[in-house]
Write a protein that holds these residues in place. Structure first.
Motif, PDB file in Angstrom:
ATOM      1  N   GLN A  50       0.821  -1.205   0.000  1.00 36.52           N
ATOM      2  CA  GLN A  50       0.000   0.000   0.000  1.00 36.52           C
ATOM      3  C   GLN A  50       0.860   1.263   0.000  1.00 36.52           C
ATOM      4  O   GLN A  50       0.559   2.224  -0.712  1.00 36.52           O
ATOM      5  CB  GLN A  50      -0.923   0.008   1.220  1.00 36.52           C
ATOM      6  N   VAL A  51       1.924   1.247   0.790  1.00 37.40           N
ATOM      7  CA  VAL A  51       2.819   2.412   0.823  1.00 37.40           C
ATOM      8  C   VAL A  51       3.478   2.605  -0.533  1.00 37.40           C
ATOM      9  O   VAL A  51       3.627   3.737  -1.016  1.00 37.40           O
ATOM     10  CB  VAL A  51       3.875   2.268   1.937  1.00 37.40           C
ATOM     11  N   ASN A  61      -3.327  -1.722  -6.565  1.00 33.82           N
ATOM     12  CA  ASN A  61      -4.040  -2.992  -6.434  1.00 33.82           C
ATOM     13  C   ASN A  61      -3.259  -3.884  -5.471  1.00 33.82           C
ATOM     14  O   ASN A  61      -2.405  -4.658  -5.864  1.00 33.82           O
ATOM     15  CB  ASN A  61      -4.231  -3.682  -7.797  1.00 33.82           C
ATOM     16  N   VAL A  62      -3.563  -3.762  -4.197  1.00 32.57           N
ATOM     17  CA  VAL A  62      -2.873  -4.516  -3.153  1.00 32.57           C
ATOM     18  C   VAL A  62      -3.394  -5.947  -3.137  1.00 32.57           C
ATOM     19  O   VAL A  62      -4.602  -6.187  -3.122  1.00 32.57           O
ATOM     20  CB  VAL A  62      -3.093  -3.862  -1.776  1.00 32.57           C
ATOM     21  N   SER A  67       1.357 -10.861  -1.334  1.00 30.00           N
ATOM     22  CA  SER A  67       2.398 -11.452  -2.184  1.00 30.00           C
ATOM     23  C   SER A  67       3.181 -10.400  -2.960  1.00 30.00           C
ATOM     24  O   SER A  67       4.382 -10.555  -3.200  1.00 30.00           O
ATOM     25  CB  SER A  67       1.782 -12.465  -3.149  1.00 30.00           C
ATOM     26  N   GLY A  68       2.487  -9.307  -3.329  1.00 32.90           N
ATOM     27  CA  GLY A  68       3.189  -8.233  -4.030  1.00 32.90           C
ATOM     28  C   GLY A  68       4.257  -7.597  -3.170  1.00 32.90           C
ATOM     29  O   GLY A  68       5.361  -7.289  -3.644  1.00 32.90           O
ATOM     30  N   GLY A  69       3.971  -7.420  -1.881  1.00 34.85           N
ATOM     31  CA  GLY A  69       4.956  -6.872  -0.960  1.00 34.85           C
ATOM     32  C   GLY A  69       6.156  -7.790  -0.809  1.00 34.85           C
ATOM     33  O   GLY A  69       7.299  -7.333  -0.740  1.00 34.85           O
ATOM     34  N   ARG A  70       5.896  -9.084  -0.785  1.00 33.53           N
ATOM     35  CA  ARG A  70       6.994 -10.051  -0.655  1.00 33.53           C
ATOM     36  C   ARG A  70       7.879 -10.046  -1.888  1.00 33.53           C
ATOM     37  O   ARG A  70       9.102 -10.245  -1.794  1.00 33.53           O
ATOM     38  CB  ARG A  70       6.432 -11.455  -0.375  1.00 33.53           C
TER      39      ARG A  70
END
Length: 541
Positions: A50-51, A61-62, A67-70
């Motif tokens: 999100q950040v 699109n979180v 998984s996107g953050g990882r």
């Protein structure tokens, strides 16, 4: 697909390195200044996404599971901006901190790109799958630039050539081999080229053996090639004609060769993964001002440069930190092979340059893979010397007993005894070992050289320990046998001992400070990793 990676790979949620700074800042914010645990914390993973989105670095699109953050975190770990400690918390390396603090951002990102290597700490983590082949020993960006900067290739490489020929190289010394393959490819007709590509697809990707194999290979790997072309251009060394080719401008060609030679001296291939993945990440992540070389490739006497370099490396491979020796000691080691004048010149070169104040990785490899018991003992002694102790190998017992301890290490008015055990896999501190230490070694050496016996220890090649409680038993037996004399011990493995020396060198600790750190760890405890030891003595929190 193959069960292991045979072709270059890089995590690429964002291909342009200029956004690395934004990702580092977002990670710092999402983890509340690194106070939140990362491992298994999906809420933090999603918050990181999100950040990133709020900063405009990724789309709004979180993912539901973070998984996107990882994936973004994987990119930051790939370039050694950060790593995870044993508690699952994020720690920035020095380059990561420098970028976060906006200090020489471009130069630090550039340095991390140019020191990217296979393998590195992240690629060796248990969670990274599939693993790279164990044959990999390569710095991909430097390799790519070296191949591009060739007159025989007219100073350019196409995306197709990079995908098929450059990205299938696994070692730094394959530059000439890859050049020859590309020349053959360019000289071949269309049909021969298709056959060459098909053979590469079959060999390196293990995909279906059909006329679709080459096309599938290119589809699967060309995006990685595109990413490497982009990050190579970021260094300023090459120009990327989008989607087509990488070129070296005529004005840069000669200077580029010189810079590559300097890079190979200053940033040699890093093998600290043999000691600890954390030490590997920390060292690979040193910023541009604190980075030191980890080899002796830069020693350049006047003649026969390459042969002399190899000879110096061979002579010094038994010394963990050559710069810790005095000039006379270093000349003494070198003079076994070199004539007096050369020995003095090489010793002066080593002692006068900061880049040689580092752990000798040739020694590390030899020590960890040592198969001879006596040589393992000798090398253990060399490490303790580098840690600031005076070392006596196999000293005679005071009562003339035949029993001899492997090492007696002293500093000022105190000493300890070390039993070196070249046990692989698991080491068990058995009741018989404990009894022998308490009833033979300790009483036989107590009072040696009129100094105080302060500790005993075991150093082993094993990764796992059993029978650690017998350290306390040794103390109880000693108290009983020697009228109340109490003594504590330590059990650690070779990798931890090497990691401690590496930590001391990197932090410019004096011999007195090195000894103090080791003594703080003597608590009747075992240490199978440098991270455990440093945490125990509050060097990392």
């Amino acid at each position: 697909m193959a069960s292991e990676r045979l072709v270059w790979f890089i995590t690429r949620p964002e291909r342009d390195p200029k956004f690395h700074q934004d990702a580092i800042e977002a990670l710092y914010e999402a983890t509340e200044k690194l106070s939140l645990t990362w491992t298994g914390n999906r809420e933090v993973h999603k918050k990181f996404e999100q950040v990133l989105a709020d900063k405009g670095v990724k789309r709004q699109n979180v993912s539901a599971d973070g998984s996107g953050g990882r994936t973004w975190m994987a990119m930051l770990r790939t370039f050694a901006y950060c790593y995870l400690d044993e508690n699952g918390k994020i720690r920035f390396t020095k380059s990561g901190k420098a970028i976060l603090e906006k200090r020489e951002v471009y130069l630090n990102i550039r340095k991390q790109i140019l020191t990217l290597q296979y393998p590195n700490a992240y690629f060796l983590e248990k969670g990274f799958r599939p693993k790279f082949s164990e044959d990999f020993q390569l710095r991909p960006v430097r390799f790519l630039v070296k191949v591009a900067n060739q007159g025989t290739l007219n100073y350019y490489l196409t995306k197709e050539e990079i995908t098929y020929f450059v990205m299938t190289a696994q070692k730094d010394d394959q530059v000439e081999e890859v050049i020859d393959k590309i020349i053959s490819f360019r000289e071949a007709d269309k049909e021969e080229q298709e056959k060459m590509k098909q053979l590469i697809a079959e060999k390196y990707d293990h995909r279906e053996r059909s006329d679709k194999g080459a096309r599938n290979f290119y589809t699967a790997h060309s995006d990685v090639a595109h990413t490497f072309m982009l990050i190579s251009e970021y260094t300023g060394m090459v120009e990327y004609i989008r989607g087509k080719a990488l070129i070296v401008e005529s004005s840069k060609r000669e200077q580029l060769n010189k810079e590559m030679d300097l890079l190979d001296i200053k940033y040699p291939f890093n093998k600290r993964y043999l000691i600890s993945l954390q030490r590997m990440a920390e060292n690979n992540g040193l910023d541009i001002h604190s980075y030191k070389a980890s080899g002796f490739n830069g020693i350049k006497p006047a003649t026969n440069i390459k042969k002399t370099e190899k000879k110096v490396q061979s002579v010094l491979k038994s010394i963990p930190e050559p710069k810790s020796l005095s000039k006379e000691e270093l000349i003494g080691v070198l003079s076994k092979v070199f004539p007096p004048r050369d020995s003095k010149n090489i010793a002066h070169d080593i002692l006068s340059k900061d880049e040689y104040k580092t752990l000798n990785i040739d020694f590390v490899e030899g020590y960890i893979n040592e198969t001879n018991d006596l040589l393992f003992e000798d090398k253990t002694g060399e490490i303790f010397k580098a840690l600031g102790f005076n070392v006596t190998m196999h000293p005679k017992a005071l009562n003339n007993e035949r029993t001899e301890i492997d090492l007696l290490i002293s500093y000022d008015d105190f000493f300890g005894i070390i039993d070196a055990k070249r046990y692989k896999g698991k080491f068990t501190l058995s009741a018989s070992f404990a009894s022998h230490m308490a009833s033979e070694y300790i009483p036989n050496y107590k009072g040696y050289d009129n100094k105080d016996m302060m500790f005993y220890g075991y150093v082993t090649a094993a990764d796992e320990f059993r029978g650690v409680k017998n350290l306390d038993k040794i103390n109880k037996l000693t108290v009983r046998n020697l009228q109340g004399f109490s003594i504590n011990g330590i059990l650690l493995n070779a990798k931890t001992l090497l990691g401690l020396l590496d930590f001391c060198i990197e932090n410019d600790l004096s011999p007195k400070e090195r000894v103090k750190i080791f003594m703080k760890a003597i608590k009747n405890k075992s240490y199978s990793s440098i991270e455990q030891l440093l945490t125990e003595i509050n060097q990392i929190g």
